[in-house]
Design a protein around this motif. Structure first.
Motif, PDB file in Angstrom:
ATOM      1  N   GLY A  39     -76.232  -8.388 109.029  1.00  0.00           N
ATOM      2  CA  GLY A  39     -76.740  -9.605 108.364  1.00  0.00           C
ATOM      3  C   GLY A  39     -75.930  -9.988 107.144  1.00  0.00           C
ATOM      4  O   GLY A  39     -76.303 -10.909 106.401  1.00  0.00           O
ATOM      5  N   SER A  40     -74.789  -9.305 106.907  1.00  0.00           N
ATOM      6  CA  SER A  40     -73.958  -9.621 105.735  1.00  0.00           C
ATOM      7  C   SER A  40     -72.846 -10.589 106.122  1.00  0.00           C
ATOM      8  O   SER A  40     -72.388 -10.595 107.274  1.00  0.00           O
ATOM      9  N   LYS A  41     -72.368 -11.339 105.117  1.00  0.00           N
ATOM     10  CA  LYS A  41     -71.227 -12.238 105.337  1.00  0.00           C
ATOM     11  C   LYS A  41     -70.013 -11.397 105.705  1.00  0.00           C
ATOM     12  O   LYS A  41     -69.838 -10.304 105.170  1.00  0.00           O
ATOM     13  N   THR A  42     -69.172 -11.917 106.590  1.00  0.00           N
ATOM     14  CA  THR A  42     -68.050 -11.117 107.075  1.00  0.00           C
ATOM     15  C   THR A  42     -66.798 -11.983 107.227  1.00  0.00           C
ATOM     16  O   THR A  42     -66.922 -13.186 107.509  1.00  0.00           O
ATOM     17  N   PRO A  43     -65.589 -11.407 107.029  1.00  0.00           N
ATOM     18  CA  PRO A  43     -64.354 -12.204 107.080  1.00  0.00           C
ATOM     19  C   PRO A  43     -64.115 -12.838 108.449  1.00  0.00           C
ATOM     20  O   PRO A  43     -64.500 -12.279 109.479  1.00  0.00           O
ATOM     21  N   VAL A  44     -63.445 -13.982 108.400  1.00  0.00           N
ATOM     22  CA  VAL A  44     -63.158 -14.730 109.641  1.00  0.00           C
ATOM     23  C   VAL A  44     -61.640 -14.908 109.786  1.00  0.00           C
ATOM     24  O   VAL A  44     -60.908 -14.847 108.797  1.00  0.00           O
ATOM     25  N   PRO A  45     -61.165 -15.152 111.021  1.00  0.00           N
ATOM     26  CA  PRO A  45     -59.729 -15.371 111.211  1.00  0.00           C
ATOM     27  C   PRO A  45     -59.266 -16.651 110.527  1.00  0.00           C
ATOM     28  O   PRO A  45     -60.038 -17.609 110.410  1.00  0.00           O
ATOM     29  N   ALA A  46     -57.994 -16.653 110.090  1.00  0.00           N
ATOM     30  CA  ALA A  46     -57.383 -17.892 109.579  1.00  0.00           C
ATOM     31  C   ALA A  46     -57.209 -18.865 110.750  1.00  0.00           C
ATOM     32  O   ALA A  46     -57.270 -18.467 111.915  1.00  0.00           O
ATOM     33  N   VAL A  47     -56.983 -20.137 110.398  1.00  0.00           N
ATOM     34  CA  VAL A  47     -56.739 -21.166 111.419  1.00  0.00           C
ATOM     35  C   VAL A  47     -55.239 -21.482 111.431  1.00  0.00           C
ATOM     36  O   VAL A  47     -54.634 -21.651 110.369  1.00  0.00           O
ATOM     37  N   MET A  48     -54.664 -21.532 112.628  1.00  0.00           N
ATOM     38  CA  MET A  48     -53.251 -21.904 112.789  1.00  0.00           C
ATOM     39  C   MET A  48     -53.173 -23.322 113.328  1.00  0.00           C
ATOM     40  O   MET A  48     -53.281 -23.534 114.541  1.00  0.00           O
ATOM     41  N   PRO A  49     -53.046 -24.329 112.460  1.00  0.00           N
ATOM     42  CA  PRO A  49     -52.956 -25.697 112.986  1.00  0.00           C
ATOM     43  C   PRO A  49     -51.599 -25.891 113.657  1.00  0.00           C
ATOM     44  O   PRO A  49     -50.587 -25.426 113.145  1.00  0.00           O
ATOM     45  N   GLU A  50     -51.582 -26.587 114.808  1.00  0.00           N
ATOM     46  CA  GLU A  50     -50.321 -26.752 115.558  1.00  0.00           C
ATOM     47  C   GLU A  50     -49.854 -28.209 115.593  1.00  0.00           C
ATOM     48  O   GLU A  50     -48.707 -28.511 115.324  1.00  0.00           O
ATOM     49  N   THR A  51     -50.767 -29.125 115.903  1.00  0.00           N
ATOM     50  CA  THR A  51     -50.365 -30.524 116.040  1.00  0.00           C
ATOM     51  C   THR A  51     -50.399 -31.221 114.674  1.00  0.00           C
ATOM     52  O   THR A  51     -50.974 -30.693 113.709  1.00  0.00           O
TER      53      THR A  51
END
Ligand SMILES: CC(C)(COP(=O)(O)OP(=O)(O)OC[C@H]1O[C@@H](n2cnc3c(N)ncnc32)[C@H](O)[C@@H]1OP(=O)(O)O)[C@@H](O)C(=O)NCCC(=O)NCCS
Length: 163
Positions: free
Chosen positions: A123-135
């Motif tokens: 139930g704790s906040k957890t890290p998320v993947p970065a976003v790789m924008p392409e277009t």
């Protein structure tokens, strides 16, 4: 734990459709706005959960403006994609079009930005993947999301000072 970056296309939803029936209408015979908000929250949360691989809660929704009404028989088209992520939060951009099946004409009804926070098994906040924008469009949304985040942080600080 490090989480590797993911593309926008890995989680995007391009055309979730919903057919408008009479029980979706309000007393002015146009589609009930709350229905659209509920579907948007679901569709956007799928994008956040696909991106993060975690359960996600809705932290906030930036202003939602209904630009045009949808009518009985229209086909609603929901689009959602990951704009940017930070430590534990992610901004998902959403857009709804109303399509008249007789003419094929599509009208832009709503756009909005949802922020989700990823939650782990405890139930704790957890890290998320970065976003790789392409277009080019993804890169533009990524940059704009950064500016919106600055504004949200500033508003959060103002709220804290008022409390
Ligand atoms: C959203 C929630 C998890 C944030 O928890 P919190 O302890 O206040 O969070 P923090 O201040 O530590 O912020 C955690 C992250 O959320 C972001 N955040 C918090 N409130 C936010 C808001 N109102 N808008 C946008 N982002 C927000 C922070 O910027 C931070 O992002 P980062 O980790 O990527 O830098 C918590 O307020 C909550 O559980 N709210 C209820 C959610 C809910 O029930 N939603 C509806 C049903 S799903």
């Amino acid at each position: 734990m490090t989480v590797s970056a993911k593309t926008v296309s890995a989680s995007a939803i391009h055309d979730h459709t919903y057919k408008v029936f009479p029980n979706d209408l309000n007393s002015t015979e146009t589609v009930f706005g709350g229905l659209i908000m509920a579907i948007l929250d679901r569709v956007a949360s799928v994008v956040a959960e696909r991106h993060s691989g975690r359960a996600c809660v809705t932290a906030s929704v930036d202003a939602m403006h209904f630009l045009q009404p949808a009518k009985r028989g229209d086909i609603l088209i929901f689009q959602a994609s990951m704009n940017r992520s930070w430590k534990t939060s992610m901004e998902v951009g959403v857009r709804v079009l109303a399509e008249d099946y007789r003419t094929g004409e599509k009208r832009h009804m709503v756009s909005a930005y949802f922020t989700f926070v990823a939650i782990d098994q405890t139930g704790s906040k957890t890290p998320v993947p970065a976003v790789m924008p392409e277009t080019d469009a993804e890169k533009r949304r990524f940059a704009e999301a950064g500016r919106r985040r600055e504004r949200r942080c500033q508003e959060a600080e103002e709220r804290r000072l008022r409390e």
